[in-house]
Enzyme design. Sequence first.
Site, PDB file in Angstrom:
ATOM      1  N   HIS A  10      19.623 -10.637  14.696  1.00 39.45           N
ATOM      2  CA  HIS A  10      19.627 -11.719  15.679  1.00 39.45           C
ATOM      3  C   HIS A  10      19.764 -13.087  15.010  1.00 39.45           C
ATOM      4  O   HIS A  10      19.415 -13.272  13.834  1.00 39.45           O
ATOM      5  CB  HIS A  10      18.345 -11.691  16.523  1.00 39.45           C
ATOM      6  CG  HIS A  10      17.104 -11.925  15.723  1.00 39.45           C
ATOM      7  ND1 HIS A  10      16.691 -13.186  15.326  1.00 39.45           N
ATOM      8  CD2 HIS A  10      16.185 -11.065  15.234  1.00 39.45           C
ATOM      9  CE1 HIS A  10      15.582 -13.095  14.638  1.00 39.45           C
ATOM     10  NE2 HIS A  10      15.246 -11.808  14.560  1.00 39.45           N
ATOM     11  N   ARG A  61      15.387 -12.119  21.570  1.00 37.65           N
ATOM     12  CA  ARG A  61      16.221 -12.754  20.547  1.00 37.65           C
ATOM     13  C   ARG A  61      17.371 -11.850  20.119  1.00 37.65           C
ATOM     14  O   ARG A  61      18.466 -12.332  19.823  1.00 37.65           O
ATOM     15  CB  ARG A  61      15.377 -13.205  19.353  1.00 37.65           C
ATOM     16  CG  ARG A  61      14.569 -12.141  18.632  1.00 37.65           C
ATOM     17  CD  ARG A  61      13.611 -12.798  17.651  1.00 37.65           C
ATOM     18  NE  ARG A  61      12.829 -11.878  16.830  1.00 37.65           N
ATOM     19  CZ  ARG A  61      11.700 -11.301  17.211  1.00 37.65           C
ATOM     20  NH1 ARG A  61      11.208 -11.518  18.425  1.00 37.65           N
ATOM     21  NH2 ARG A  61      11.040 -10.497  16.370  1.00 37.65           N
ATOM     22  N   GLU A  88      11.524  -5.370  15.791  1.00 40.93           N
ATOM     23  CA  GLU A  88      11.093  -5.796  14.462  1.00 40.93           C
ATOM     24  C   GLU A  88       9.804  -5.073  14.077  1.00 40.93           C
ATOM     25  O   GLU A  88       9.084  -4.545  14.938  1.00 40.93           O
ATOM     26  CB  GLU A  88      10.857  -7.320  14.490  1.00 40.93           C
ATOM     27  CG  GLU A  88      10.370  -7.950  13.196  1.00 40.93           C
ATOM     28  CD  GLU A  88      11.299  -7.738  12.021  1.00 40.93           C
ATOM     29  OE1 GLU A  88      11.407  -6.578  11.564  1.00 40.93           O
ATOM     30  OE2 GLU A  88      11.896  -8.722  11.538  1.00 40.93           O
ATOM     31  N   HIS A 158      16.804  -6.470  14.241  1.00 36.85           N
ATOM     32  CA  HIS A 158      15.942  -7.378  13.479  1.00 36.85           C
ATOM     33  C   HIS A 158      16.008  -7.062  11.988  1.00 36.85           C
ATOM     34  O   HIS A 158      16.437  -5.987  11.585  1.00 36.85           O
ATOM     35  CB  HIS A 158      14.506  -7.240  13.995  1.00 36.85           C
ATOM     36  CG  HIS A 158      14.411  -7.426  15.472  1.00 36.85           C
ATOM     37  ND1 HIS A 158      14.120  -8.646  16.054  1.00 36.85           N
ATOM     38  CD2 HIS A 158      14.624  -6.560  16.495  1.00 36.85           C
ATOM     39  CE1 HIS A 158      14.149  -8.512  17.382  1.00 36.85           C
ATOM     40  NE2 HIS A 158      14.448  -7.253  17.662  1.00 36.85           N
TER      41      HIS A 158
END
Length: 206
Positions: A10, A61, A88, A158
Amino acid sequence: MERLLVLVRHGQSEWNLKNLFTGWKDPDLTEKGVAEAKRAGEQLRDLKLEFDIAFTSDLQRAQKTLKLILAELGQDDLETVKNLALNERDYGDITGMNKDEAREQFGEEQVHIWRRSFDVPPPGGESLKMTAERVLPYYHAEILPEVLSGKRTIVAAHGNSLRALIMELEDLSPEEILKRELGTGTPVVYRLDEEGKVTSVEDLAG
């Protein structure tokens, strides 16, 4: 038959900018992050790449980065699968803490171990090893079969969930993957053989 897999981290988030441990918290992209995502889309368009399916995490995100990339490609309506398996790594008790403040509180060496060791998690959180233990089964069950069927696939996720994938794709050791830096909004383009082994890799950084 082409077997294409593109991974992209991202764009910069509000918490990246503030130097905070983000983990499963859900901050938005910054203006720079939006620009990075659009640039990623431009890079993929310049390579004349299009996609048949997309995967992303449960966090905005990554989802917004993907949406901006697909807009640049004129593929706003692409089938997109969202799953928290691609989130993440969870930073547990240090989530939301400024990284410099964490070093002051816990010591630079301890914070370095939490950030850069393979199998030592922060209190209440996940290590990279634990992150891989949820990412890789999902990859093998849901993402890889699409790639092997010939569907051109993009994954927006992520830094650490993608590191888990890259470790397997590029057959890296725990020590090697910890040294691998993934720029925000930077696509990495893989082509695979019929067994899912990488035949070529192109990192579009820079």
